[in-house]
Design a protein around this motif. Structure first.
Motif, PDB file in Angstrom:
ATOM      1  N   ALA A   1      -3.961   0.421  -2.485  1.00 16.26           N
ATOM      2  CA  ALA A   1      -3.204  -1.099  -2.155  1.00 16.26           C
ATOM      3  C   ALA A   1      -3.209  -1.817  -3.498  1.00 16.26           C
ATOM      4  O   ALA A   1      -3.741  -1.588  -4.551  1.00 16.26           O
ATOM      5  N   TRP A   2      -2.703  -3.014  -3.263  1.00 17.94           N
ATOM      6  CA  TRP A   2      -2.698  -4.124  -4.507  1.00 17.94           C
ATOM      7  C   TRP A   2      -2.246  -5.308  -3.702  1.00 17.94           C
ATOM      8  O   TRP A   2      -1.765  -5.414  -2.770  1.00 17.94           O
TER       9      TRP A   2
ATOM     10  N   ARG B   1       0.849  -1.149   0.157  1.00 22.46           N
ATOM     11  CA  ARG B   1      -0.055   0.029   0.026  1.00 22.46           C
ATOM     12  C   ARG B   1       1.058   1.136   0.069  1.00 22.46           C
ATOM     13  O   ARG B   1       2.044   1.329   0.426  1.00 22.46           O
TER      14      ARG B   1
ATOM     15  N   PRO C   1      -4.448   7.153  -1.423  1.00 22.44           N
ATOM     16  CA  PRO C   1      -3.985   5.914  -0.709  1.00 22.44           C
ATOM     17  C   PRO C   1      -4.640   4.826  -1.575  1.00 22.44           C
ATOM     18  O   PRO C   1      -5.651   4.759  -1.991  1.00 22.44           O
TER      19      PRO C   1
ATOM     20  N   ASP D   1      -7.561   2.521  -1.491  1.00 16.52           N
ATOM     21  CA  ASP D   1      -7.619   1.955  -0.367  1.00 16.52           C
ATOM     22  C   ASP D   1      -8.281   2.917   0.796  1.00 16.52           C
ATOM     23  O   ASP D   1      -7.760   3.305   1.805  1.00 16.52           O
TER      24      ASP D   1
END
Lengths: 407, 84
Positions: A406-407, A142, A404, A383
């Motif tokens: 994420a992955w 993230r 923000p 995120d």
């Protein structure tokens, strides 16, 4: 309604305030009140912070015609110029000048932005983009995409091109942010401008003493030849440094958010390896987001007629390209993000003699970014909730403060 | 078709090269250079897109296709006119 429009001066007491707020929950769309003005007529009046009531040119075709019209002036010191804040100082960069001086100074800095030279930079930009993605993937899954990626990409590129040490990026990014913020006090903005000018002036001293193969050194040579004062050179340096990273950074972050909110469109980009499709997608994102959302500012130097109405010499003119790019006369279903459409006619870079001089570089950077980021991080997701994000309503350049992911 | 170029009005955005690199190039400072003043007429669609502005404005290139009366190419619907 026609009679109201025709007596534009009489409409003034009730003229709506400009700029206008965007709608809650619609971060990608121009303010609804601005769209309404477009529906009501080609030429409207708005009220600015100082009580002045310049004209608002609402439609695409008129916007292009006026921005290319030599009867308009971009000279901020001319009476009637509709400035977005109190005008301070007496020294301005060439974007606030008219020809022939504007053209003389602009042509001193166009060389690095030719199509050939920009294309020659593509492998280096690809390397920067890949390197930053490598760093993201090597850490926790993230990040704030603005700090980790969107801001460093164009900052690294423009630093290389100008010959500014990237190590100073905290300093110039922070002061750029203040300088282009609408909510910062005039004194604060003045101080940020002075710091940036001081920084560029000092750098110019080094370039004059020891020239390198970069744009600032080129300006230094012109200072030595008496073509340009050192102050003018520093103003140009500040302009290019800010324009070179703020705009592209916001397009990267806001563009990514728009794509995450339109997964079908993101999939088109992620799954395509056709450079033409990628280039088309970039044009559509430029059209749809139009991040320079403050309206281009001009003042009429002669009477100009638009659809039966006359803008008198000395009256201010605001050209909001964000609604020009959503003009239903030009773009079918204009509020839809459609990466497959032909959006090349957009006016996100402005139009006429003052149109963005870095546009070939911006296009190339965005092509590399959009064709790489989602392919290399296919699971990229937001995120945070869209409602939790903070948008740059107060900036000369629109965007998102943090993203923000994420992955 | 016939293409003419007014370098004094060029703003060095490079868009003519992107649209038609067989007809236009740029010099070292980005100013447009005409490579082919008489491109085949099947290039007309692309070339008309190159011409971006009003006759007295800031065209990078002024593109003219021969037609009856040799009129200027119509530009889409602006209502901006001259007062006089």
């Amino acid at each position: 309604m026609t009679s109201t429009v025709r007596t534009g001066g009489a409409q003034a007491p009730s003229a709506p305030e400009f700029p206008m707020p965007r709608a809650e929950g619609c971060p990608f769309d121009p303010p609804p009140a601005l769209k309404k003005e477009q529906e009501q007529g080609p030429l409207r009046k708005v009220r600015l912070w100082d009580g002045s009531t310049p004209w608002l040119v609402t439609r695409y075709a008129d916007q292009r015609a006026l921005l290319a019209d030599p009867r308009t002036s971009a000279d901020i010191t001319r009476p009637g110029y509709p400035s977005s804040a109190p005008v301070r100082g007496s020294s301005f960069s060439f974007i606030l000048m008219d020809d022939p001086e504007h053209a003389r100074q602009r042509r001193m800095v166009t060389a690095p932005f030719t199509i050939k030279r920009v294309e020659a930079m593509r492998p280096a930009v690809q390397k920067i983009v890949d390197g930053l993605i490598d760093d993201m993937l090597a850490g926790p899954p993230r990040a704030d995409l603005v700090q980790a990626f969107a801001l460093p990409v164009p900052s690294l590129v423009i630093c290389e091109l100008l010959g500014v040490p990237y190590a100073d990026h905290d300093f110039f990014q922070e002061n750029s942010k203040i300088l282009i913020s609408r909510s910062a006090a005039p004194e604060e903005r003045g101080a940020a401008h002075a710091k940036l000018i001081g920084y560029l002036d000092e750098l110019m001293g080094h370039k004059i003493a020891r020239p390198a193969d970069d744009l600032l050194s080129g300006l230094g040579t012109r200072v030595g030849a008496g073509e340009l004062s050192r102050r003018e050179a520093a103003e140009m340096g500040v302009l290019l440094l800010i324009a070179g990273h703020e705009t592209t950074a916001n397009m990267i972050a806001l563009g990514t958010l728009a794509l995450l909110e339109h997964p079908d469109q993101l999939a088109l980009l992620r799954d395509s390896d056709d450079p033409k499709a990628v280039a088309g997608a970039v044009e559509e994102l430029l059209r749809y987001l139009n991040i320079t959302h403050g309206g281009r500012r001009r003042v009429a130097v002669e009477d100009i007629e638009i659809g039966g109405e006359v803008i008198r010499a000395g009256e201010g003119i605001i050209v909001p390209n964000d609604i020009g790019n959503r003009d239903p006369e030009v773009f079918a279903d204009p509020d839809r993000l459609d990466l497959g459409r032909d959006a090349r006619r957009h006016v996100a870079f402005g139009f006429g003699v003052h149109q963005c001089l870095g546009q070939p570089l911006a296009r190339m950077e965005l092509q590399v970014v959009y064709s790489t980021l989602y392919r290399r991080i296919p699971t990229l997701r937001l995120d945070a909730g869209l409602e939790d994000l903070s948008f740059k309503h107060d900036g000369a350049v629109y965007g998102v403060y943090e993203l923000p992911v994420a992955w | 078709m016939k293409v003419t170029l007014d370098q004094d009005k060029c703003v060095a955005s490079g868009q003519c090269v992107v649209a038609a690199d067989d007809v236009f190039d740029q010099d070292d400072d980005g100013i447009a250079v005409l490579l082919d003043p008489t491109p085949p007429s099947d290039r007309a669609r692309v070339l008309l897109r190159v011409q971006p502005s009003e006759p007295d404005g800031t065209s990078e290139a002024s593109v003219r296709a021969p037609r009856p009366g040799d009129g200027r190419i119509e530009r889409p619907g602006s209502t901006v006119g001259r007062t006089r």
